[in-house]
Design an enzyme around this catalytic site. Structure first.
Site, PDB file in Angstrom:
ATOM      1  N   GLU A 119       0.961  -1.250   0.006  1.00 60.46           N
ATOM      2  CA  GLU A 119       0.463   0.313   0.163  1.00 60.46           C
ATOM      3  C   GLU A 119       1.108   1.215   0.481  1.00 60.46           C
ATOM      4  O   GLU A 119       2.161   1.281   0.804  1.00 60.46           O
ATOM      5  CB  GLU A 119      -0.860  -0.022   1.409  1.00 60.46           C
ATOM      6  N   ASP A 121      -0.238   5.280   1.085  1.00 60.00           N
ATOM      7  CA  ASP A 121      -0.797   6.454   0.822  1.00 60.00           C
ATOM      8  C   ASP A 121      -0.788   7.706   1.236  1.00 60.00           C
ATOM      9  O   ASP A 121       0.270   8.184   1.733  1.00 60.00           O
ATOM     10  CB  ASP A 121      -0.999   5.469   2.502  1.00 60.00           C
ATOM     11  N   GLU A 123      -3.162  10.183   2.905  1.00 57.32           N
ATOM     12  CA  GLU A 123      -4.213   9.936   4.120  1.00 57.32           C
ATOM     13  C   GLU A 123      -4.311  11.145   4.799  1.00 57.32           C
ATOM     14  O   GLU A 123      -2.891  12.092   5.449  1.00 57.32           O
ATOM     15  CB  GLU A 123      -4.236   9.173   5.652  1.00 57.32           C
ATOM     16  N   GLN A 136      -1.001  12.248   6.116  1.00 58.30           N
ATOM     17  CA  GLN A 136      -0.275  11.329   6.428  1.00 58.30           C
ATOM     18  C   GLN A 136       0.549  10.728   5.346  1.00 58.30           C
ATOM     19  O   GLN A 136      -0.763  10.250   4.725  1.00 58.30           O
ATOM     20  CB  GLN A 136      -0.853  10.270   7.267  1.00 58.30           C
ATOM     21  N   ASN A 138       2.345   7.499   4.137  1.00 60.18           N
ATOM     22  CA  ASN A 138       2.691   5.386   4.066  1.00 60.18           C
ATOM     23  C   ASN A 138       2.835   4.848   3.311  1.00 60.18           C
ATOM     24  O   ASN A 138       2.612   5.239   2.483  1.00 60.18           O
ATOM     25  CB  ASN A 138       1.798   5.224   5.115  1.00 60.18           C
ATOM     26  N   ASP A 146      -3.852  -6.350  10.603  1.00 61.24           N
ATOM     27  CA  ASP A 146      -4.488  -7.268  11.099  1.00 61.24           C
ATOM     28  C   ASP A 146      -3.385  -8.865  11.360  1.00 61.24           C
ATOM     29  O   ASP A 146      -3.411  -9.774  11.627  1.00 61.24           O
ATOM     30  CB  ASP A 146      -5.681  -7.391  11.135  1.00 61.24           C
ATOM     31  N   ILE A 150       3.739  -2.847   9.313  1.00 61.37           N
ATOM     32  CA  ILE A 150       5.114  -2.133   9.300  1.00 61.37           C
ATOM     33  C   ILE A 150       5.096  -0.674   8.783  1.00 61.37           C
ATOM     34  O   ILE A 150       4.698  -0.641   7.703  1.00 61.37           O
ATOM     35  CB  ILE A 150       6.180  -2.610   9.235  1.00 61.37           C
ATOM     36  N   GLY A 151       4.621   0.015   9.498  1.00 65.12           N
ATOM     37  CA  GLY A 151       3.862   0.997   8.600  1.00 65.12           C
ATOM     38  C   GLY A 151       5.433   1.579   8.671  1.00 65.12           C
ATOM     39  O   GLY A 151       6.135   1.863   9.542  1.00 65.12           O
ATOM     40  N   ARG A 152       5.326   3.092   7.429  1.00 66.75           N
ATOM     41  CA  ARG A 152       6.612   4.100   7.216  1.00 66.75           C
ATOM     42  C   ARG A 152       6.065   5.109   6.933  1.00 66.75           C
ATOM     43  O   ARG A 152       6.194   6.019   5.812  1.00 66.75           O
ATOM     44  CB  ARG A 152       7.164   3.247   5.987  1.00 66.75           C
ATOM     45  N   GLU A 153       5.339   5.415   8.183  1.00 63.47           N
ATOM     46  CA  GLU A 153       4.879   7.342   8.089  1.00 63.47           C
ATOM     47  C   GLU A 153       5.539   8.323   8.646  1.00 63.47           C
ATOM     48  O   GLU A 153       6.664   8.400   9.400  1.00 63.47           O
ATOM     49  CB  GLU A 153       3.540   7.195   9.620  1.00 63.47           C
ATOM     50  N   ARG A 290      10.377   2.838  17.576  1.00 64.88           N
ATOM     51  CA  ARG A 290      10.300   1.760  17.073  1.00 64.88           C
ATOM     52  C   ARG A 290      11.464   1.057  16.850  1.00 64.88           C
ATOM     53  O   ARG A 290      12.504   1.333  17.163  1.00 64.88           O
ATOM     54  CB  ARG A 290       9.704   3.121  15.562  1.00 64.88           C
TER      55      ARG A 290
END
Length: 298
Positions: A119, A121, A123, A136, A138, A146, A150-153, A290
């Protein structure tokens, strides 16, 4: 340090000069090159269709309006998956109390790879009237909320009020990099440092408005308040300059820079550095809480 204004300037002239100086200080330097200008605008129906919440979606004259109320939000999806490309839209956000509400424009293959998806993003995190929206960005690689997230914001405030007018937001995804742009000014560049940290599978383009009260605004401190419904997101001037997943292998996505070889020009890099110096409010690589063994690109 800038030179002070001469003390003998007449007051009426000062009153004309000062607003100009303030505006100039708040706007990014020109990027010198505008990749979005090289992509033709399409109408909503030419590139997208309703995905969910059809009763909360209105299409007119090539634009689309989505809204969220107590009963539902809404979302749309591109007609085709893409392997790479430039994807953009002009967006206007709802003013006032919008805490808990997410208005989004993003790429994903969640429907093809549930629980193990990629993904990219953009947002807009809703807010309270006394605080600005947060944009944001990402990147997910083979992970979802779920399973193994591992987000990369990287989060930004904006140098304008996104509720007052439409502004262009775009994602440029090539085999070597991802670049996020606002009004064609690069705000973030995510290079491909390894296959393990870069999305490589085809994705669709989506837009949506939905209730994310559990995390969207100050980690869930402020939730969606449906006394302020409906919450509205408006999209127009869609641009897709992409290599379709079923297209020829020889297809090459647009370049972000005038060189045509990827990366950013010196002028574009300067604009991105200005944005990050003045408006970046969170960078996952600088978050000491993190576990950075999971984000080796940092």
């Amino acid at each position: 340090m800038a030179s002070p204004l001469p003390c003998n300037i007449p007051v009426p002239i000062l009153l004309m000069i000062i607003p100009f100086m303030i505006t100039a200080a708040q706007n990014p330097p020109s990027p010198g090159y505008y990749p979005g200008s090289r992509i033709s605008t399409i109408g909503f129906d030419q590139g997208y269709r309703n995905l969910w919440g059809a009763q909360h979606q209105r299409v007119e004259q090539g634009s689309v309006t989505l809204w969220l109320d107590r009963s539902s939000g809404s979302g749309y999806k591109s007609l085709h998956p893409y392997q790479s490309g430039y994807f953009g839209a002009d967006v206007k956000l709802q003013p006032g109390y919008t805490a808990g509400v997410i208005t989004s424009f993003y790429l994903s293959n969640n429907e093809a790879h549930p629980g193990d998806h990629d993904e990219i993003d953009i947002e807009f995190l809703g807010t309270t009237p006394d605080k600005p929206y947060t944009l944001q960005t990402n990147v997910y690689i083979r992970g979802s909320g779920d399973r193994n997230i591992i987000g990369r914001e990287m989060k930004f405030h904006l140098w304008f009020d996104p509720t007052q007018d439409f502004h262009n937001y775009a994602i440029l995804w090539t085999p070597s990099e991802i670049i996020f742009l606002v009004d064609d000014v690069p705000i973030r560049r995510y290079p491909r440092k390894s296959d393990a940290t870069f999305p490589l599978r085809p994705m669709w383009v989506y837009g949506s408005i939905w209730d994310a009260s559990s995390w969207a605004t100050e980690d869930g401190k402020y939730r969606a308040d449906y006394n302020y419904q409906p919450f509205i997101g408006r999209y127009k001037n869609f641009k897709i300059g992409g290599c379709a997943a079923e297209g020829p292998a020889s297809c090459r996505p647009p370049s972000a820079s005038p060189s045509g070889s990827g990366g950013l020009s010196r002028q574009q890099q300067s604009g991105m550095e200005w944005v990050q110096r003045n408006y970046l409010v969170y960078d996952y690589c600088r978050d000491w809480k993190r576990d950075h063994t999971q984000t080796p690109e940092c």
